[in-house]
Design a protein around this motif. Structure first.
Motif, PDB file in Angstrom:
ATOM      1  N   SER A   1       0.772   6.959  -8.798  1.00 21.00           N
ATOM      2  CA  SER A   1      -0.435   7.783  -8.682  1.00 21.00           C
ATOM      3  C   SER A   1      -0.155   9.235  -9.035  1.00 21.00           C
ATOM      4  N   THR A   2       1.056   9.714  -8.748  1.00 18.47           N
ATOM      5  CA  THR A   2       1.418  11.079  -9.142  1.00 18.47           C
ATOM      6  C   THR A   2       1.520  11.187 -10.659  1.00 18.47           C
ATOM      7  N   VAL A   3       2.193  10.238 -11.276  1.00 18.31           N
ATOM      8  CA  VAL A   3       2.343  10.252 -12.731  1.00 18.31           C
ATOM      9  C   VAL A   3       0.984  10.160 -13.422  1.00 18.31           C
ATOM     10  N   LEU A   4       0.095   9.336 -12.883  1.00 14.18           N
ATOM     11  CA  LEU A   4      -1.198   9.128 -13.539  1.00 14.18           C
ATOM     12  C   LEU A   4      -2.148  10.307 -13.384  1.00 14.18           C
ATOM     13  N   GLN A   5      -1.718  11.353 -12.676  1.00 10.12           N
ATOM     14  CA  GLN A   5      -2.509  12.575 -12.676  1.00 10.12           C
ATOM     15  C   GLN A   5      -2.470  13.251 -14.048  1.00 10.12           C
ATOM     16  N   THR A   6      -1.390  13.055 -14.776  1.00  7.62           N
ATOM     17  CA  THR A   6      -1.218  13.699 -16.079  1.00  7.62           C
ATOM     18  C   THR A   6      -1.231  12.693 -17.217  1.00  7.62           C
ATOM     19  N   VAL A   7      -0.737  11.509 -16.978  1.00  9.19           N
ATOM     20  CA  VAL A   7      -0.776  10.440 -17.973  1.00  9.19           C
ATOM     21  C   VAL A   7      -2.007   9.593 -17.673  1.00  9.19           C
ATOM     22  N   PRO A   8      -3.069   9.671 -18.487  1.00  8.40           N
ATOM     23  CA  PRO A   8      -4.380   9.169 -18.081  1.00  8.40           C
ATOM     24  C   PRO A   8      -4.583   7.663 -18.203  1.00  8.40           C
ATOM     25  N   TYR A   9      -3.840   6.927 -17.382  1.00  8.98           N
ATOM     26  CA  TYR A   9      -4.110   5.511 -17.212  1.00  8.98           C
ATOM     27  C   TYR A   9      -4.812   5.337 -15.877  1.00  8.98           C
ATOM     28  N   VAL A  10      -4.989   4.096 -15.441  1.00 12.35           N
ATOM     29  CA  VAL A  10      -5.799   3.833 -14.255  1.00 12.35           C
ATOM     30  C   VAL A  10      -4.955   3.151 -13.192  1.00 12.35           C
ATOM     31  N   ASN A  11      -4.966   3.697 -11.975  1.00 10.13           N
ATOM     32  CA  ASN A  11      -4.212   3.133 -10.865  1.00 10.13           C
ATOM     33  C   ASN A  11      -4.661   1.722 -10.522  1.00 10.13           C
ATOM     34  N   LEU A  12      -3.704   0.897 -10.114  1.00  7.20           N
ATOM     35  CA  LEU A  12      -4.052  -0.371  -9.483  1.00  7.20           C
ATOM     36  C   LEU A  12      -4.683  -0.094  -8.124  1.00  7.20           C
ATOM     37  N   PRO A  13      -5.654  -0.904  -7.706  1.00  4.04           N
ATOM     38  CA  PRO A  13      -6.094  -0.815  -6.316  1.00  4.04           C
ATOM     39  C   PRO A  13      -4.918  -1.083  -5.375  1.00  4.04           C
ATOM     40  N   ALA A  14      -5.008  -0.576  -4.157  1.00  2.00           N
ATOM     41  CA  ALA A  14      -3.898  -0.688  -3.208  1.00  2.00           C
ATOM     42  C   ALA A  14      -3.452  -2.129  -3.006  1.00  2.00           C
ATOM     43  N   SER A  15      -4.406  -3.061  -2.937  1.00  2.00           N
ATOM     44  CA  SER A  15      -4.048  -4.458  -2.693  1.00  2.00           C
ATOM     45  C   SER A  15      -3.241  -5.040  -3.846  1.00  2.00           C
ATOM     46  N   GLU A  16      -3.544  -4.626  -5.076  1.00  2.00           N
ATOM     47  CA  GLU A  16      -2.821  -5.149  -6.230  1.00  2.00           C
ATOM     48  C   GLU A  16      -1.423  -4.540  -6.336  1.00  2.00           C
ATOM     49  N   LEU A  17      -1.301  -3.258  -6.002  1.00  2.00           N
ATOM     50  CA  LEU A  17       0.027  -2.660  -6.005  1.00  2.00           C
ATOM     51  C   LEU A  17       0.885  -3.261  -4.901  1.00  2.00           C
ATOM     52  N   ASP A  18       0.284  -3.554  -3.749  1.00  5.56           N
ATOM     53  CA  ASP A  18       1.015  -4.232  -2.683  1.00  5.56           C
ATOM     54  C   ASP A  18       1.515  -5.595  -3.160  1.00  5.56           C
ATOM     55  N   ALA A  19       0.692  -6.305  -3.927  1.00  4.12           N
ATOM     56  CA  ALA A  19       1.111  -7.612  -4.455  1.00  4.12           C
ATOM     57  C   ALA A  19       2.278  -7.454  -5.431  1.00  4.12           C
ATOM     58  N   THR A  20       2.258  -6.392  -6.236  1.00  2.00           N
ATOM     59  CA  THR A  20       3.368  -6.119  -7.154  1.00  2.00           C
ATOM     60  C   THR A  20       4.644  -5.852  -6.375  1.00  2.00           C
ATOM     61  N   ARG A  21       4.532  -5.035  -5.312  1.00  2.00           N
ATOM     62  CA  ARG A  21       5.712  -4.749  -4.497  1.00  2.00           C
ATOM     63  C   ARG A  21       6.268  -6.016  -3.858  1.00  2.00           C
ATOM     64  N   ALA A  22       5.366  -6.902  -3.392  1.00  2.00           N
ATOM     65  CA  ALA A  22       5.801  -8.144  -2.768  1.00  2.00           C
ATOM     66  C   ALA A  22       6.535  -9.027  -3.779  1.00  2.00           C
ATOM     67  N   THR A  23       6.046  -9.055  -5.008  1.00  2.00           N
ATOM     68  CA  THR A  23       6.704  -9.831  -6.063  1.00  2.00           C
ATOM     69  C   THR A  23       8.110  -9.293  -6.316  1.00  2.00           C
ATOM     70  N   TRP A  24       8.239  -7.979  -6.367  1.00  2.00           N
ATOM     71  CA  TRP A  24       9.539  -7.356  -6.596  1.00  2.00           C
ATOM     72  C   TRP A  24      10.496  -7.673  -5.451  1.00  2.00           C
ATOM     73  N   GLU A  25      10.059  -7.546  -4.217  1.00  2.19           N
ATOM     74  CA  GLU A  25      10.935  -7.814  -3.079  1.00  2.19           C
ATOM     75  C   GLU A  25      11.357  -9.278  -3.046  1.00  2.19           C
ATOM     76  N   ALA A  26      10.423 -10.162  -3.406  1.00  3.87           N
ATOM     77  CA  ALA A  26      10.749 -11.605  -3.367  1.00  3.87           C
ATOM     78  C   ALA A  26      11.745 -11.994  -4.448  1.00  3.87           C
ATOM     79  N   SER A  27      11.850 -11.186  -5.488  1.00  2.43           N
ATOM     80  CA  SER A  27      12.743 -11.521  -6.610  1.00  2.43           C
ATOM     81  C   SER A  27      14.171 -11.100  -6.380  1.00  2.43           C
ATOM     82  N   ARG A  28      14.431 -10.344  -5.329  1.00  2.48           N
ATOM     83  CA  ARG A  28      15.752  -9.733  -5.132  1.00  2.48           C
ATOM     84  C   ARG A  28      16.678 -10.615  -4.315  1.00  2.48           C
TER      85      ARG A  28
END
Length: 357
Positions: free
Chosen positions: A330-357
């Motif tokens: 979200s900090t990076v996207l203040q200057t690089v104009p893409y669109v943030n994932l909703p919180a629930s989708e970013l949480d799902a991404t984090r869960a995928t990353w943790e499960a892969s380790r």
């Protein structure tokens, strides 16, 4: 070491300064700013990256999408600011070219503006490369013309197919696409003006996404089915800035590029509204319409992480941890104009990353 899109280096430095200042003061950053109107989904956090993140040292190699490259570069710059023993290379030859090197084991992380294709996944499997797919943001593809082209405000998928699809080869005027567009149900009146097209090449994920969304659904319904590819007779480039320059350089040009690049060059190009159906509702590309999916040329952005390299090289895992930490994207996207994932989708991404380790 970094390879970045020209003109962004100063922006990355600004991001790093703001983020580190917020970390040291405990303050929160503002919500991502865009040049678009309308509400956007609440990002996963409004704070800057946590200063308590574990130290990162070592070297990583990231390659792939020129669309995702600015995000990965900005985050690598942030990591480097607080971790002097961290070094990185980020390049953006295109999603397809990125997967070629990734599936040979030559890179640690592959940036992608589309999901990995079956044949690319097979190449990785044949080489023994296991990976984790992580969605990190949303983007759109912006269809553009010159600001001088007052005759074109909106194009449907049928219009775009008639102008850029495999059956339009040889059309050198906009009006030449009229008959084909009409056969697809469009009533659009094209100007009797020269048509010069500049867009991504086949090595680009932006090209693949455009073909998938615009060309293939119409080409497959032709009798006999047409090729799922754009017309070959246009100026193709892996350099997004060259595409912008190509559109800017002709008063009746047509092109397409990632939303962020078009937004950064709105003084040089004119963004065209897009309708999915012939004669349908025209939707402008904005952060809000991309995030809610109403803009027809919306897409997800990804990073692919080599599991073995993440396990063997703490710098890879540390970089991804920082990438997905509260406030980083979200900090990076203040200057690089893409669109943030909703919180629930970013949480799902984090869960995928943790499960892969």
């Amino acid at each position: 070491m970094t390879n970045t899109t020209p003109g962004r280096i100063a922006a990355f430095a600004l991001i790093a300064t703001v983020a580190l200042g917020a970390c040291s003061s405990g303050g929160a950053s503002t919500a991502p700013s865009t040049a678009s109107s309308g509400a956007v989904p609440t990002p996963a956090t409004s704070g800057a990256p946590a200063s308590s993140a574990a130290a990162v040292s070592g070297t990583i190699n990231v390659s792939g999408s020129s669309t995702v490259e600015p995000i990965s570069t900005a985050i690598a710059e942030l990591v480097k600011q607080s971790n002097p023993d961290f070094n990185f290379t980020v390049t953006g030859p295109g999603t397809g070219d990125g997967f070629k090197t990734f599936c040979k084991g030559e890179t640690d992380i592959s940036d992608a503006s589309r999901k990995i294709k079956d044949e690319e996944a097979a190449a990785c499997a044949a080489a023994g490369i296991e990976y984790t797919e992580l969605k990190i943001a949303y983007d759109g593809m912006t269809v553009m013309t010159s600001p001088d082209n007052a005759a074109v405000e909106c194009l449907s998928f049928a219009d775009l197919y008639a102008l850029t699809g495999p059956q339009s080869q040889g059309f050198d005027k906009w009006s030449a696409a009229t008959e084909l567009a009409k056969s697809l149900g469009s009533n659009t009146v094209f100007p009797d003006a020269d048509l010069s097209i500049t867009g991504p090449g086949e090595e680009s994920g932006t090209y693949d996404s455009y073909v998938e969304l615009v060309i293939t659904p119409i080409a497959s319904k032709q009798t006999p089915p047409a090729e799922s590819a754009t017309r070959p007779d246009y100026v193709a480039s892996a350099n997004d800035n060259a595409i912008i320059a190509g559109v800017e350089g002709s008063p009746t040009a047509l092109g397409w590029v990632g939303f962020a690049f078009a937004e950064e060059n709105k003084d040089k190009v004119k963004e065209i509204q897009v309708a999915k159906e012939p004669n349908g509702t025209c939707i402008a590309p904005t952060a809000a319409t991309i995030a809610d999916g109403t803009y027809p040329l919306s897409r997800s952005l990804y990073i692919y992480v080599n599991k073995a390299k993440a396990a063997a090289n703490p710098a890879v895992a540390g970089f991804v941890d920082y990438y997905l930490a509260d406030g980083t994207i979200s900090t990076v996207l203040q200057t690089v104009p893409y669109v943030n994932l909703p919180a629930s989708e970013l949480d799902a991404t984090r869960a995928t990353w943790e499960a892969s380790r």
